[in-house]
Motif scaffolding. Structure first.
Motif: not given
Lengths: 222, 222
Positions: B72, B87, B89
Motif C-alpha cells: 500500500e 490502492q 494490488t
C-alpha cells in the motif's frame, strides 16, 4: 482471470518448465553456467555485460542471448566487445520463454564457460519463466528506489543473486543500500547480494570471483 | 501463442475496451480529467504525484488510484500529501485493467478535477490496456537511458504525453535529451514532450499549465 485463462496459463508454464529442464541438462553436461539477468528497463543489464566482457577476457569464454521487445541494439553493444551474441525480439511479449532459448541454442558454441541471457526489461513477467538457467540474477539500480523489493516480490523471491547496481550514483540519490538489502533478504534469505557499479568498478571483482567459482562447481560435475 | 491463447486475449481486450469506454464517459460527464501514468518501476511516478499534489493545492482537486503488485506504499505516500488515494494490488498481474478502476470509482468523490491513475511499474504490459483515461502519460527517467523508446515502442506510440523525468540527474548521466525526444517523436509525432524534475522543479510549471488547460477543455464540454 477466468478458469479458461488459468488452464491456458498452466499449459504454457508446464511446457516452459519441460523446455527449461532440457536446456539446463544440456548446458550443465557441457560445463556451461547459464545466467538469467532480470530487471526493469535501464537498470544496467547491458552495461554490466559489457563490463563483464572486459573482465572475463583471457579468463573465461562467454556468449550472450539478448531479449528485447524490439531492436538489435543490445546484441550489437555486446558484439562490439568481441562477444558472440544473439538477439531475440519478442515483438511485444514481456518476457523470454525457454523455447525461445532452445531455438537459439544450436547456434551457441559448445566450448564456452558462461551463457548470459539478458531478459526483456521488466521486473514482473520474466520472474515467472524458468529459462534453463543455473543462476537467476536480479538487478535493482539505485535510481529506482530502495522500496522496490516488496513492491515486486517475485523477482526477488525467485532470484539467487541481487545486484544493487549503479552504485556510483549513490551520492546524488536517497537510496538506502542497507534498507534495500534487508528488505530483499526478508523476502529471500538465500539471496547473495553484491553492491556494484559497472562504471566505477565497485564490487565487480567480488561478483566476477563469485561467478568463476559457481562455474567451477558446474564444471567439476559435468 | 496458440490460437486458443489469441482468442482468450481478444476476449479480455474486448471486455476491457467496453469497461474503459464506460469509465471515460462517466468521468468526462463530471468534467474530470483522467490521466494514466505509465513507466518502468522507479521512473518517478509517485514522486511526480507528490509534487503535483503540492502544486495543485488551491488550484484544483485531485484524487489518485494506485496500482501495484503488492503493498500500500504508494497510496500512503500520496495520502500523506492530503490527497485521497486508493490502492489496487494486482497480486501478480503486470498491469491495471479498466474493470479494476471501475470497482474503485464509486468511492472516488465526484467533485474532483483530476483523477490520476498510477499504473503498475512496467514499460510493457500496461500499454495494451485502456483504463478509460483521457490522457496517457509515459515517463522515461534519465537513468534508464536514451535508447528506450524504440526498445519499448508501444508505451510511446500509445501515449499522449512523454515526461523525460529525473532531469536533475543529467549532470551525472550520459542521457541525451534531444536523442530520446527525437526517437520518441519518430514513433509518435503527436507526443507532447516535457523535460521535468519533481526534485528541482524544472519543467513542472509548464506541465501543470498543460494539465489545467486540458482539464478546462473537458469541463467546457461536460
Amino acid at each position: 482471470m477466468t478458469k479458461k485463462d488459468v488452464f491456458v496459463l498452466q499449459d504454457i508454464l508446464l511446457g516452459n518448465a519441460q523446455a527449461a529442464a532440457a536446456i539446463r541438462r544440456e548446458l550443465e553436461t557441457r560445463g556451461i553456467l547459464a545466467i538469467n539477468l532480470l530487471s526493469s528497463p535501464g537498470a544496467g543489464k547491458t552495461t554490466l555485460l559489457e563490463a563483464l566482457a572486459d573482465r572475463f577476457k583471457g579468463l573465461a569464454r562467454i556468449a550472450v542471448i539478448e531479449g528485447d521487445i524490439e531492436t538489435e541494439r543490445d546484441a550489437e553493444r555486446v558484439r562490439a566487445k568481441g562477444v558472440p551474441a544473439w538477439q531475440i525480439t519478442t515483438g511485444g511479449a514481456c518476457h523470454l520463454e525457454a523455447k525461445m532459448i532452445g531455438k537459439v541454442l544450436p547456434e551457441v558454441p559448445t566450448d564456452i564457460d558462461f551463457l548470459f541471457i539478458e531478459n526483456v526489461g521488466n521486473l514482473v513477467c520474466p520472474a515467472g519463466y524458468d529459462l534453463g538457467e543455473r543462476l537467476r540474477v536480479v538487478l535493482l539500480s539505485t535510481p529506482e528506489g530502495d522500496d522496490k523489493p516488496k513492491k515486486y516480490p517475485k523477482a526477488f523471491t525467485t532470484a539467487d543473486v541481487l545486484l544493487l547496481s549503479k552504485a556510483d550514483l549513490r551520492p546524488y540519490l536517497p537510496f538506502d543500500i542497507e534498507k534495500a538489502k534487508a528488505e530483499a533478504l526478508a523476502l529471500n534469505p538465500k539471496l547473495r547480494v553484491f553492491v556494484v557499479s559497472a562504471v566505477s568498478g565497485e564490487g565487480m571483482d567480488e561478483f566476477v570471483a563469485f561467478l568463476l567459482n559457481a562455474r567451477r562447481e558446474i564444471a567439476s560435475r559435468a
